[in-house]
Design a protein around this motif. Structure first.
Motif, mmCIF file in Angstrom:
data_model
loop_
_atom_site.group_PDB
_atom_site.id
_atom_site.type_symbol
_atom_site.label_atom_id
_atom_site.label_comp_id
_atom_site.label_asym_id
_atom_site.label_seq_id
_atom_site.Cartn_x
_atom_site.Cartn_y
_atom_site.Cartn_z
ATOM 1 N N PRO A 123 0.664 -0.983 0.219
ATOM 2 C CA PRO A 123 0.190 0.167 -0.207
ATOM 3 C C PRO A 123 1.090 1.461 -0.551
ATOM 4 O O PRO A 123 1.831 1.442 0.627
ATOM 5 N N LEU A 124 -0.270 2.268 -0.630
ATOM 6 C CA LEU A 124 1.256 3.594 -1.266
ATOM 7 C C LEU A 124 0.387 4.214 0.483
ATOM 8 O O LEU A 124 -0.405 4.334 1.186
ATOM 9 N N THR A 125 1.686 5.282 0.588
ATOM 10 C CA THR A 125 1.662 5.896 2.565
ATOM 11 C C THR A 125 1.343 7.192 2.175
ATOM 12 O O THR A 125 2.451 8.054 0.764
ATOM 13 N N ARG A 126 -0.040 7.468 1.629
ATOM 14 C CA ARG A 126 -0.080 8.947 1.571
ATOM 15 C C ARG A 126 0.812 9.729 2.206
ATOM 16 O O ARG A 126 1.071 10.857 1.577
ATOM 17 N N ASP A 127 0.693 10.638 3.464
ATOM 18 C CA ASP A 127 1.045 10.763 3.540
ATOM 19 C C ASP A 127 2.350 10.283 4.737
ATOM 20 O O ASP A 127 2.838 10.230 5.288
ATOM 21 N N ARG A 128 3.331 10.384 3.183
ATOM 22 C CA ARG A 128 4.786 10.283 3.233
ATOM 23 C C ARG A 128 6.013 10.191 5.412
ATOM 24 O O ARG A 128 6.603 9.947 5.742
ATOM 25 N N HIS A 129 5.878 11.884 4.888
ATOM 26 C CA HIS A 129 6.535 11.975 5.799
ATOM 27 C C HIS A 129 5.956 11.501 7.165
ATOM 28 O O HIS A 129 6.641 11.602 8.822
ATOM 29 N N ARG A 130 4.766 10.984 7.826
ATOM 30 C CA ARG A 130 4.072 9.903 8.242
ATOM 31 C C ARG A 130 4.732 8.905 9.023
ATOM 32 O O ARG A 130 4.831 8.139 10.059
ATOM 33 N N ASP A 131 5.101 8.010 7.615
ATOM 34 C CA ASP A 131 5.900 6.956 7.887
ATOM 35 C C ASP A 131 6.692 6.634 8.466
ATOM 36 O O ASP A 131 8.033 6.358 7.631
ATOM 37 N N THR A 132 7.370 7.257 9.624
ATOM 38 C CA THR A 132 8.506 7.080 10.172
ATOM 39 C C THR A 132 8.750 5.507 10.444
ATOM 40 O O THR A 132 7.829 4.438 11.135
ATOM 41 N N THR A 133 9.932 4.920 10.957
ATOM 42 C CA THR A 133 10.438 3.856 11.210
ATOM 43 C C THR A 133 11.694 4.388 12.088
ATOM 44 O O THR A 133 12.110 4.799 11.649
ATOM 45 N N ALA A 134 11.592 3.717 13.176
ATOM 46 C CA ALA A 134 12.801 2.806 13.916
ATOM 47 C C ALA A 134 14.095 3.336 13.268
ATOM 48 O O ALA A 134 14.907 2.649 12.658
ATOM 49 N N GLY A 135 14.769 4.858 12.795
ATOM 50 C CA GLY A 135 16.453 4.112 12.277
ATOM 51 C C GLY A 135 15.857 4.226 11.390
ATOM 52 O O GLY A 135 15.683 4.800 10.222
ATOM 53 N N ASP A 136 16.865 3.447 9.706
ATOM 54 C CA ASP A 136 16.448 2.846 8.840
ATOM 55 C C ASP A 136 16.226 1.331 8.018
ATOM 56 O O ASP A 136 15.910 0.951 7.175
ATOM 57 N N ALA A 137 15.545 0.907 9.538
ATOM 58 C CA ALA A 137 14.342 -0.066 8.944
ATOM 59 C C ALA A 137 13.483 -0.386 8.322
ATOM 60 O O ALA A 137 12.170 0.901 7.937
ATOM 61 N N MET A 138 13.154 -1.358 8.187
ATOM 62 C CA MET A 138 11.697 -0.926 7.478
ATOM 63 C C MET A 138 10.657 -1.130 7.535
ATOM 64 O O MET A 138 10.112 -1.924 9.089
ATOM 65 N N PRO A 139 9.542 -0.789 6.486
ATOM 66 C CA PRO A 139 8.737 -0.144 7.857
ATOM 67 C C PRO A 139 7.816 -2.359 6.795
ATOM 68 O O PRO A 139 7.952 -2.707 6.110
ATOM 69 N N GLU A 140 6.806 -2.608 8.036
ATOM 70 C CA GLU A 140 7.166 -3.899 7.992
ATOM 71 C C GLU A 140 5.482 -4.105 6.965
ATOM 72 O O GLU A 140 4.383 -4.778 7.455
ATOM 73 N N VAL A 141 5.662 -3.252 6.094
ATOM 74 C CA VAL A 141 3.905 -3.399 4.876
ATOM 75 C C VAL A 141 4.048 -4.053 3.773
ATOM 76 O O VAL A 141 2.634 -4.599 3.096
ATOM 77 N N PHE A 142 5.217 -4.170 3.450
ATOM 78 C CA PHE A 142 5.680 -4.526 1.296
ATOM 79 C C PHE A 142 5.709 -6.313 2.033
ATOM 80 O O PHE A 142 6.631 -6.890 2.766
ATOM 81 N N LEU A 143 4.886 -6.260 0.649
ATOM 82 C CA LEU A 143 5.238 -8.087 0.914
ATOM 83 C C LEU A 143 5.589 -8.524 -0.529
ATOM 84 O O LEU A 143 4.560 -7.322 -1.830
ATOM 85 N N ARG A 144 6.934 -8.649 -1.083
ATOM 86 C CA ARG A 144 6.771 -10.062 -1.857
ATOM 87 C C ARG A 144 6.218 -10.365 -2.833
ATOM 88 O O ARG A 144 6.322 -11.866 -2.527
#
Length: 263
Positions: free
Chosen positions: A170-191
């Motif tokens: 899913p696309l995060t509309r408010d990308r500036h709010r999509d923050t995670t600790a350090g450079d970790a990946m958001p746990e939302v993307f499935l390949r």
């Protein structure tokens, strides 16, 4: 009728097309002493020894290599647009039952994990109401999220696919709010892992239907099934799945791995 504990018959088709834009004759490319299609067949058959495994090809050169090694193979229509069409032709010609489960394993995946194939065959064989299924794994590398060659998937709460796309979903509309600790990946993307299972009757339905608009736009044939209203079950796999062979660099990488393991 099969009982609730009895596995449905699982057949495997490995499509092998000679033509390839980047790697012409790709199924016959040598990987540490064996043609790639032979490596793939041996991998699948060793993982699923009780299953019927057939290579579906469009070329006499591939067919000759397989016959020389006593590998079950079928010549299919060279006009087929996809490996799924080849799998459907094999199933029709072999007279497989409507309820048989047909696994489509790509012919350029010589490193597909045997444990993954075993888990997926078991997952599908026990699914009484399965129409179609595939596999997903977490995307753990940030660069892959925007890679159009990596297909992303979103599912519902019951692990049925909602959509597949080459775009980040899913696309995060408010990308500036999509923050995670350090450079970790958001746990939302499935390949999406490009291994499919179909109940044979559904396989024939999908391949007998014309492509839809979103399939043409994304160049993803599984979108045709969703457009037809066919539910696609998703098996989650947490372990790493090696990439297939698409470039000369991939050939060198995979050959090196086979040489190191001395199979």
């Amino acid at each position: 009728m099969t009982s609730s504990s009895e596995l449905l018959p699982v057949r495997v088709v490995i499509p092998a097309r000679y033509g390839s834009t980047r790697l012409p004759g790709k199924p016959l490319i040598d990987l540490a002493g064996k043609p790639m299609i032979v490596r793939v067949y041996e991998r699948v058959k060793s993982a699923l020894p009780a299953s019927t495994v057939v290579v579906a090809t469009d070329d006499d050169r591939i067919h000759a290599v397989l016959v020389a090694r006593d590998i079950p193979c079928t010549m299919t229509d060279p006009a087929h647009a996809s490996g799924t069409d080849r799998a459907a032709e094999v199933a029709r010609r072999a007279g497989w039952g409507n309820d048989d489960i047909v696994l489509n394993v790509q012919g350029d995946e010589p490193l597909v994990p045997p444990a993954l194939l075993q888990a997926f065959a078991g997952y599908c064989g026990l699914a009484r109401e399965l129409a179609m299924a595939t596999i997903v794994s977490p995307i753990v590398e940030r660069d892959l999220v925007n890679d159009v060659n990596i297909v992303k998937v979103v599912t519902d709460r019951n692990d049925h696919a909602l959509f597949f796309s080459r775009a980040p979903i899913p696309l995060t509309r408010d990308r500036h709010r999509d923050t995670t600790a350090g450079d970790a990946m958001p746990e939302v993307f499935l390949r999406h892992i490009g291994i499919y299972a179909y109940r044979n009757a559904v396989l024939q339905q999908v391949t007998g239907s014309p492509p839809c608009d979103m399939e043409r736009r994304e160049q993803l044939e599984q979108l045709r099934a969703l457009w037809l209203g066919i539910p696609i079950r998703v098996m989650r796999w947490s372990e790493h799945v090696p990439a297939g062979v698409d470039t000369r660099d991939d050939v060198a990488r995979v050959s090196r791995l086979f040489n190191q393991s001395n199979p």
